[in-house]
Scaffold this motif. Structure first.
Motif, PDB file in Angstrom:
ATOM      1  N   GLY A 117      36.237  25.804  39.204  1.00 46.97           N
ATOM      2  CA  GLY A 117      36.866  25.684  37.896  1.00 46.97           C
ATOM      3  C   GLY A 117      36.609  26.861  36.982  1.00 46.97           C
ATOM      4  N   ASP A 118      35.869  27.863  37.439  1.00 48.02           N
ATOM      5  CA  ASP A 118      35.622  29.066  36.658  1.00 48.02           C
ATOM      6  C   ASP A 118      36.217  30.281  37.365  1.00 48.02           C
ATOM      7  OD1 ASP A 118      34.218  27.817  34.614  1.00 48.02           O
ATOM      8  OD2 ASP A 118      32.304  27.983  35.674  1.00 48.02           O
ATOM      9  N   VAL A 119      36.689  31.246  36.567  1.00 49.24           N
ATOM     10  CA  VAL A 119      37.160  32.511  37.123  1.00 49.24           C
ATOM     11  C   VAL A 119      35.933  33.372  37.407  1.00 49.24           C
ATOM     12  CG1 VAL A 119      38.502  34.597  36.694  1.00 49.24           C
ATOM     13  CG2 VAL A 119      39.350  32.387  35.890  1.00 49.24           C
ATOM     14  N   VAL A 120      35.782  33.787  38.664  1.00 54.62           N
ATOM     15  CA  VAL A 120      34.606  34.550  39.087  1.00 54.62           C
ATOM     16  C   VAL A 120      35.039  35.941  39.522  1.00 54.62           C
ATOM     17  CG1 VAL A 120      32.701  34.682  40.731  1.00 54.62           C
ATOM     18  CG2 VAL A 120      33.411  32.462  39.825  1.00 54.62           C
ATOM     19  N   ARG A 121      34.397  36.958  38.952  1.00 55.97           N
ATOM     20  CA  ARG A 121      34.685  38.332  39.365  1.00 55.97           C
ATOM     21  C   ARG A 121      33.941  38.631  40.653  1.00 55.97           C
ATOM     22  NH1 ARG A 121      33.687  43.407  35.408  1.00 55.97           N
ATOM     23  NH2 ARG A 121      35.203  42.180  34.191  1.00 55.97           N
ATOM     24  N   LEU A 122      34.686  39.073  41.673  1.00 54.56           N
ATOM     25  CA  LEU A 122      34.092  39.399  42.969  1.00 54.56           C
ATOM     26  C   LEU A 122      33.802  40.880  43.123  1.00 54.56           C
ATOM     27  CD1 LEU A 122      36.273  37.206  45.361  1.00 54.56           C
ATOM     28  CD2 LEU A 122      34.063  36.657  44.341  1.00 54.56           C
ATOM     29  N   LEU A 123      34.668  41.725  42.531  1.00 53.10           N
ATOM     30  CA  LEU A 123      34.560  43.155  42.812  1.00 53.10           C
ATOM     31  C   LEU A 123      35.248  43.947  41.723  1.00 53.10           C
ATOM     32  CD1 LEU A 123      33.482  44.950  45.188  1.00 53.10           C
ATOM     33  CD2 LEU A 123      35.807  44.946  46.093  1.00 53.10           C
ATOM     34  N   ASN A 124      34.650  45.100  41.373  1.00 57.71           N
ATOM     35  CA  ASN A 124      35.300  46.052  40.487  1.00 57.71           C
ATOM     36  C   ASN A 124      36.048  47.082  41.324  1.00 57.71           C
ATOM     37  OD1 ASN A 124      34.195  44.885  38.174  1.00 57.71           O
ATOM     38  ND2 ASN A 124      32.356  46.150  38.290  1.00 57.71           N
ATOM     39  N   LEU A 125      37.258  47.395  40.916  1.00 56.03           N
ATOM     40  CA  LEU A 125      38.076  48.364  41.634  1.00 56.03           C
ATOM     41  C   LEU A 125      38.512  49.465  40.681  1.00 56.03           C
ATOM     42  CD1 LEU A 125      40.395  45.815  43.457  1.00 56.03           C
ATOM     43  CD2 LEU A 125      38.388  46.944  44.419  1.00 56.03           C
ATOM     44  N   GLN A 126      38.683  50.662  41.230  1.00 53.65           N
ATOM     45  CA  GLN A 126      39.201  51.793  40.459  1.00 53.65           C
ATOM     46  C   GLN A 126      38.447  51.983  39.160  1.00 53.65           C
ATOM     47  OE1 GLN A 126      43.424  51.276  40.011  1.00 53.65           O
ATOM     48  NE2 GLN A 126      43.828  51.982  42.071  1.00 53.65           N
ATOM     49  N   SER A 127      37.137  52.135  39.288  1.00 54.85           N
ATOM     50  CA  SER A 127      36.276  52.451  38.159  1.00 54.85           C
ATOM     51  C   SER A 127      36.423  51.457  37.018  1.00 54.85           C
ATOM     52  CB  SER A 127      36.571  53.870  37.647  1.00 54.85           C
ATOM     53  OG  SER A 127      36.439  54.798  38.686  1.00 54.85           O
ATOM     54  N   ASP A 128      36.368  50.172  37.365  1.00 59.85           N
ATOM     55  CA  ASP A 128      36.371  49.079  36.388  1.00 59.85           C
ATOM     56  C   ASP A 128      37.712  48.871  35.700  1.00 59.85           C
ATOM     57  OD1 ASP A 128      33.762  48.472  36.948  1.00 59.85           O
ATOM     58  OD2 ASP A 128      32.954  49.650  35.290  1.00 59.85           O
ATOM     59  N   ARG A 129      38.755  49.614  36.086  1.00 57.16           N
ATOM     60  CA  ARG A 129      40.051  49.372  35.451  1.00 57.16           C
ATOM     61  C   ARG A 129      40.756  48.170  36.069  1.00 57.16           C
ATOM     62  NH1 ARG A 129      40.409  55.085  35.349  1.00 57.16           N
ATOM     63  NH2 ARG A 129      41.688  55.114  37.224  1.00 57.16           N
ATOM     64  N   ALA A 130      40.312  47.761  37.234  1.00 56.93           N
ATOM     65  CA  ALA A 130      40.879  46.574  37.878  1.00 56.93           C
ATOM     66  C   ALA A 130      39.756  45.794  38.545  1.00 56.93           C
ATOM     67  CB  ALA A 130      41.936  46.970  38.912  1.00 56.93           C
ATOM     68  N   THR A 131      39.948  44.491  38.649  1.00 56.83           N
ATOM     69  CA  THR A 131      38.937  43.637  39.257  1.00 56.83           C
ATOM     70  C   THR A 131      39.584  42.675  40.241  1.00 56.83           C
ATOM     71  OG1 THR A 131      39.130  42.017  37.459  1.00 56.83           O
ATOM     72  CG2 THR A 131      37.440  43.715  37.228  1.00 56.83           C
ATOM     73  N   LEU A 132      38.785  42.245  41.208  1.00 58.92           N
ATOM     74  CA  LEU A 132      39.198  41.180  42.120  1.00 58.92           C
ATOM     75  C   LEU A 132      38.493  39.910  41.661  1.00 58.92           C
ATOM     76  CD1 LEU A 132      40.629  40.211  44.721  1.00 58.92           C
ATOM     77  CD2 LEU A 132      38.541  40.834  45.957  1.00 58.92           C
ATOM     78  N   ASN A 133      39.274  38.875  41.375  1.00 59.06           N
ATOM     79  CA  ASN A 133      38.740  37.633  40.838  1.00 59.06           C
ATOM     80  C   ASN A 133      39.138  36.447  41.706  1.00 59.06           C
ATOM     81  OD1 ASN A 133      37.817  38.511  37.875  1.00 59.06           O
ATOM     82  ND2 ASN A 133      39.774  39.513  38.341  1.00 59.06           N
ATOM     83  N   ALA A 134      38.329  35.400  41.648  1.00 57.62           N
ATOM     84  CA  ALA A 134      38.615  34.189  42.410  1.00 57.62           C
ATOM     85  C   ALA A 134      38.516  32.974  41.486  1.00 57.62           C
ATOM     86  CB  ALA A 134      37.653  34.038  43.575  1.00 57.62           C
ATOM     87  N   PHE A 135      39.351  31.983  41.765  1.00 61.42           N
ATOM     88  CA  PHE A 135      39.325  30.718  41.023  1.00 61.42           C
ATOM     89  C   PHE A 135      39.551  29.587  42.011  1.00 61.42           C
ATOM     90  CE2 PHE A 135      41.539  27.246  38.821  1.00 61.42           C
ATOM     91  CZ  PHE A 135      40.655  26.982  37.785  1.00 61.42           C
ATOM     92  N   THR A 136      38.614  28.656  42.067  1.00 62.32           N
ATOM     93  CA  THR A 136      38.764  27.486  42.924  1.00 62.32           C
ATOM     94  C   THR A 136      39.304  26.336  42.085  1.00 62.32           C
ATOM     95  OG1 THR A 136      36.922  28.191  44.320  1.00 62.32           O
ATOM     96  CG2 THR A 136      37.603  25.892  44.486  1.00 62.32           C
ATOM     97  N   VAL A 137      40.462  25.824  42.476  1.00 60.46           N
ATOM     98  CA  VAL A 137      41.160  24.811  41.674  1.00 60.46           C
ATOM     99  C   VAL A 137      40.419  23.472  41.777  1.00 60.46           C
ATOM    100  CG1 VAL A 137      43.324  23.584  41.292  1.00 60.46           C
ATOM    101  CG2 VAL A 137      43.345  25.969  42.103  1.00 60.46           C
ATOM    102  N   PRO A 138      39.910  22.940  40.651  1.00 59.06           N
ATOM    103  CA  PRO A 138      39.202  21.657  40.705  1.00 59.06           C
ATOM    104  C   PRO A 138      40.176  20.488  40.730  1.00 59.06           C
ATOM    105  CG  PRO A 138      39.197  22.487  38.460  1.00 59.06           C
ATOM    106  CD  PRO A 138      39.876  23.545  39.298  1.00 59.06           C
ATOM    107  N   HIS A 139      39.728  19.358  41.229  1.00 60.63           N
ATOM    108  CA  HIS A 139      40.554  18.149  41.224  1.00 60.63           C
ATOM    109  C   HIS A 139      40.911  17.796  39.784  1.00 60.63           C
ATOM    110  CE1 HIS A 139      40.306  16.969  45.485  1.00 60.63           C
ATOM    111  NE2 HIS A 139      39.120  17.557  45.462  1.00 60.63           N
TER     112      HIS A 139
END
Length: 218
Positions: free
Chosen positions: A134-156
């Protein structure tokens, strides 16, 4: 793809084995001769020497590499090698390993680093992803912090459940790039229906990451 990997310790060796196993042409640079065996270089080239020495990088013909990975356990070495790879040899893409999270702020394009990979931060993110449904979690910084890879697990019970990808008002600065469902990756289309416990992966800017947090908090 031609890749130079600096550092043949545990991390560098794993990278070498994976890249060589995928058919890439890999060259390893390490100053310790006994590192060669650990790096499993049966399908890779190697040079013994200090990668901070421009002569060693010239011997490695770094200008012919598509990617340079600085994977040593010393942040100073990784930064120096990255900036030389970019400024002196014109390597198109560089990846730098961050050992001390306090040094992350230096691993940017000013030091020639395109992608900074912090093992401690990545482990923290994976732990957060596992427990913070239920929270947006940052997994990785890309291109010198201008982009990020994020994950969100959809809760019931979340409002996005049973809606299609095309119906959700995604932020302009965030792109849904994958859905992981029951361990299987899905390339999302507008007609895919979102289910509970789906893991949604996004590429986003800093603003997009914040907008995702706002979207999923509704």
């Amino acid at each position: 793809m031609k890749v130079a990997v600096v550092g043949a310790g545990a991390v560098g060796s794993s990278i070498v084995r994976e890249l060589a196993g995928h058919g890439h042409e890999v060259l390893v640079i390490d100053e310790k001769p006994d590192a060669i065996g650990r790096a499993d270089l049966r399908n890779s080239g190697w040079i013994v020497g200090d990668a901070c020495d421009p002569a060693i990088l010239r011997e490695a013909e770094l200008e012919q590499m598509d990617v340079m990975v600085a994977a040593t356990g010393d942040d100073k070495v990784n930064l120096v090698v990255s900036i030389m790879a970019r400024s002196e040899f014109g390597v198109p893409r560089t990846v730098g390993r961050v050992n001390n999270p306090k040094n992350e702020w230096m691993f940017d394009q000013a030091w020639g680093v395109d992608v900074a990979v912090s093992t401690p931060r990545l482990i923290t993110a994976l732990v957060e992803e596992a427990v913070e449904v239920g929270d947006v979690v940052r997994l990785l910084n890309l291109q010198s912090d201008r982009a990020t890879l994020n994950a969100f697990t959809v809760p019931h019970g979340h409002t996005v459940i049973a809606t299609t990808v095309g119906e959700v008002p995604w932020p302009q600065d965030a792109t849904l790039v994958a859905i992981l469902r029951d361990g299987m990756p899905i390339a999302p289309t507008r007609d895919d229906v979102i289910e509970a416990e789906d893991e949604l992966f996004f590429l986003a800017t800093g603003d997009g990451e914040h907008q995702l947090q706002v979207l999923f908090s509704r």
